[in-house]
Design an enzyme around this catalytic site. Structure first.
Site, PDB file in Angstrom:
ATOM      1  N   LYS A 147       0.875  -1.037  -0.070  1.00 51.62           N
ATOM      2  CA  LYS A 147       0.136  -0.100  -0.086  1.00 51.62           C
ATOM      3  C   LYS A 147       0.834   0.998  -0.013  1.00 51.62           C
ATOM      4  O   LYS A 147       1.917   1.294   0.806  1.00 51.62           O
ATOM      5  CB  LYS A 147      -0.844  -0.056   1.376  1.00 51.62           C
ATOM      6  CG  LYS A 147      -1.999   0.991   1.150  1.00 51.62           C
ATOM      7  CD  LYS A 147      -2.807   0.708   2.244  1.00 51.62           C
ATOM      8  CE  LYS A 147      -4.209   1.657   2.402  1.00 51.62           C
ATOM      9  NZ  LYS A 147      -5.354   1.253   3.138  1.00 51.62           N
ATOM     10  N   GLU A 155     -18.898  -6.198  10.699  1.00 53.56           N
ATOM     11  CA  GLU A 155     -19.886  -5.417  11.432  1.00 53.56           C
ATOM     12  C   GLU A 155     -20.871  -6.202  11.995  1.00 53.56           C
ATOM     13  O   GLU A 155     -21.363  -6.252  13.263  1.00 53.56           O
ATOM     14  CB  GLU A 155     -20.676  -4.364  10.393  1.00 53.56           C
ATOM     15  CG  GLU A 155     -19.830  -3.509   9.849  1.00 53.56           C
ATOM     16  CD  GLU A 155     -19.153  -3.658   8.546  1.00 53.56           C
ATOM     17  OE1 GLU A 155     -18.503  -2.908   8.022  1.00 53.56           O
ATOM     18  OE2 GLU A 155     -19.216  -4.753   8.370  1.00 53.56           O
ATOM     19  N   ARG A 165     -25.091  -2.770   7.886  1.00 48.63           N
ATOM     20  CA  ARG A 165     -24.766  -4.077   7.543  1.00 48.63           C
ATOM     21  C   ARG A 165     -24.868  -4.872   8.624  1.00 48.63           C
ATOM     22  O   ARG A 165     -24.789  -6.168   8.475  1.00 48.63           O
ATOM     23  CB  ARG A 165     -23.084  -4.044   7.120  1.00 48.63           C
ATOM     24  CG  ARG A 165     -22.954  -3.488   6.092  1.00 48.63           C
ATOM     25  CD  ARG A 165     -21.357  -3.081   5.650  1.00 48.63           C
ATOM     26  NE  ARG A 165     -20.537  -4.045   5.597  1.00 48.63           N
ATOM     27  CZ  ARG A 165     -19.974  -4.637   4.275  1.00 48.63           C
ATOM     28  NH1 ARG A 165     -20.483  -3.940   3.457  1.00 48.63           N
ATOM     29  NH2 ARG A 165     -19.235  -5.470   4.504  1.00 48.63           N
TER      30      ARG A 165
END
Length: 629
Positions: A283, A369, A397
């Protein structure tokens, strides 16, 4: 940007078809220019940064090997997609990303035929891609379907639900696991450890693939090797998980080595059935500050690419997220039963300090979640007092878990709901437009909306002290600047605050709408109520106001449908009171991206918009105010 002269090859790529006219040998130069252009463009406008830098070579290779848009690319998570947007005809508009009328921050079907599936929330790509593969195959269309899942999205259960199904379906599907070891924070959990073990076994994996190519499958040696391979993989290679789910595993390979990427993609492109290609990337690749500080450079505002992101000096006002983070640590010091839970949003939800000061009570459950909410429910069953720090859009969610596992059982769980109401630049997928509607209908649930920073702290304490499910929803950014007291004081449940006693018209404000409501109430000589509680409502005060006033206005930064204002109307109807009432809130539409101020203005929830709406419905009060003035 002013000129593409520094990017001569990229300047001539207006679509992937232009890219495919180049030779393999020219692609590294394209990747270098694409990375430079991405750095320069995000530095000028801001946006998601590190994830896009990490997939530059992968994006080039995918659009080169596959015949997009005929072949389908499904990006997951969406903030990886900036290089994809640049290569698919949106290069010259990339600096408008996240801005009003500019490019969407994530893939969006309405924006481009290359954006095959709209994303924003994570871990949806394999399900969507599998659906595409099945639909195309049933009609005899053998186009290639590729899901690119990365930046922590493989830590969510939905990805494994899709793989569990996909491995049992005769459909050609390629899943590319872009493994950079990060989401926004560092990836956590058992899967992360498993993928790390894969990296330590690259030599064995390389030898295995070479042997498979060299030894005929049907020979005695080939059959022996196959049996040995299964035993060896079980001992050494966690890739067995993917293969047991029915996906042929290839990798891991270097996601920044274009020749290796091209060779691998060309190979798996020809293979039938479910395939998984494991690609290792960094990243922030190619921009040293972003490689060194991957969390800080996940998303950035405009910056000088030579100097990097420089923190501005001075003492900025605390955000609501800051207020929550400080409260969490203070309450943890006061009550050892407190546990803090986040679904991979440590930085965004304000848990950095808590994670350092109370590591044994801090739980980052990755992008999960549903698990976060039911984990909290389990903790509450055993006498703990969990606090789930979650964005409004991500609580959607876990709605079933909030109903079935928490509210139904009346468990002592506190929900700190950040980014409620208008969010702004991240657009419709991240707007917190619906939480008042979907929370206030739940039995046992207490729902609060603070009007300022100190009230937010008091409401969090109130929610934590309440022996059942309670939610405090607060907006992104800063409040009106009210000083935050150190005390851990509570509010009486279900009691509103009369801020101004007037006559004729009464404004009932929920949460962040209090500031503009106060200005208009003063202008009209109207009554102003800071409602504080969405559930339970202060029915006694509402009924008193209704009996002593001619008309009501409710204000909230939630959709009008089923929201707090609807609760006021239901209260009046239940008591047989009929009177003029104007509901102001978010429209029955998905909010586009732009600054928070721009989106509020478009929704008619800035001061001029609120004034216009009230004047249009109740012009007599403005005429009376003008006469008195």
């Amino acid at each position: 940007m002013d000129t593409l002269s520094r990017y001569p090859r990229l300047a001539h790529i207006d679509s992937p078809a232009d890219l495919r006219r180049l030779s393999d040998e020219e692609l590294p130069q394209v990747a270098e220019e694409l990375r430079g252009y991405l750095i320069e463009s995000v530095a000028s406008s801001g946006g998601h940064f590190g994830a896009g830098l990490g997939v530059v070579e992968l994006t080039v290779a995918l659009h080169y090997v596959f015949d997009t848009p005929h072949d389908r690319l499904v990006w997951d998570v969406g903030h990886q997609c900036y290089p994809h947007k640049i290569l698919t005809g949106r290069r010259d508009r990339i600096t408008t990303i996240k801005q009003k009328d500019g490019l969407a921050p994530f893939p969006r079907r309405e924006e481009s035929e290359y954006d095959t599936f709209g994303v924003g929330h994570s871990s949806t790509s394999i399900s969507a891609a599998l659906g595409m593969a099945i639909a195309n195959q049933r009609r005899g269309d053998r186009r290639k379907i590729v899901a690119v899942i990365g930046d922590g999205a493989m830590t969510a259960g939905m990805a494994y639900e899709a793989m569990n199904h996909g491995g049992d379906v005769d459909a050609d599907l390629l899943v590319i696991l872009n493994d950079n070891g990060m989401s926004i924070s560092e990836n956590v959990g058992g899967l992360t450890k498993m993928l790390a073990r894969l990296l330590t076994n690259r030599t064995l994996n390389s030898w295995r693939e070479c042997a498979k190519r060299a030894i005929p499958k049907q020979s005695l040696m080939g059959r022996f090797f196959k049996r040995w391979e299964e035993h060896a993989k079980g001992m050494f290679m966690p890739s067995t998980l993917f293969e047991e789910l029915g996906f042929h595993y290839t990798g891991p390979i270097d996601g920044h080595d274009l020749p290796q990427l091209l060779a691998s993609l060309r190979t798996v492109k020809q293979l039938p059935g479910p395939q998984l290609l494991h690609v290792i990337t960094t990243k922030g690749k190619g921009y040293p500050p972003a490689e060194r500080a991957q969390i800080e450079y996940h998303a950035v505002g405009p910056f000088d690419p030579q100097a990097g992101v420089v923190k501005k000096p001075g003492t900025a006002r605390p955000t609501y997220t800051d207020v929550f983070g400080d409260w969490l640590c203070d309450m943890a010091a006061a009550d050892p039963r407190l546990f803090g839970i986040t679904p991979a949003m440590r930085e965004g939800s304000g848990l950095v300090r808590f994670s350092r000061e109370y590591p044994e009570r801090y739980f980052d459950v990755a992008i999960a979640e549903q698990h976060a909410v039911t984990l909290a429910a389990g903790m509450a069953c055993e006498g703990a007092k969990p606090v789930v720090a979650i964005y409004s859009t991500f609580l959607q969610r876990a709605y079933d878990q909030a109903i079935h596992d928490v509210a139904l059982q009346n468990l002592d769980v506190t929900f700190a709901v950040d980014r409620a109401g208008v969010v702004g630049p991240d657009g419709a997928t991240h707007a917190g437009s619906f939480d008042l509607s979907f929370l206030r209908c739940l039995p046992n649930m207490v729902v609060m909306a603070p009007a300022d920073e100190n009230e937010c702290r008091m409401m969090l304490t109130t929610a934590f002290a309440y022996p059942g499910p309670a939610a405090v929803r607060y907006p992104r950014g800063t409040g009106p600047g009210v000083a935050v007291a150190k005390a851990l004081d509570t509010l009486p449940i279900g009691k509103a605050e009369l801020r101004r006693r007037g006559r004729g018209l009464a404004l009932l404000s929920f949460g962040a709408m209090l500031a503009p409501a106060a200005e208009i109430a003063a202008e009209l000589g109207a009554t102003l109520v800071n409602m504080r509680f969405v559930k339970p409502l202060d029915e006694a005060l509402i009924l008193d106001i209704a009996r002593t006033h001619e008309a009501l206005v409710t204000l909230e930064d939630n959709v009008i449908a089923g929201g707090a204002g609807s609760g006021v109307a239901e209260c009046l109807a239940a008591h047989g009171i009929v009177m003029p009432i104007l509901h102001l809130g978010l429209p029955d539409a998905y909010l586009e991206h732009g600054s928070r101020e721009e989106v509020l203005s478009l929704a008619g929830l800035d001061l001029p918009g609120i004034r216009r709406a009230i004047q249009a419905r109740f012009p007599a009060y403005f005429a009376a105010a003008a006469h008195l003035g």
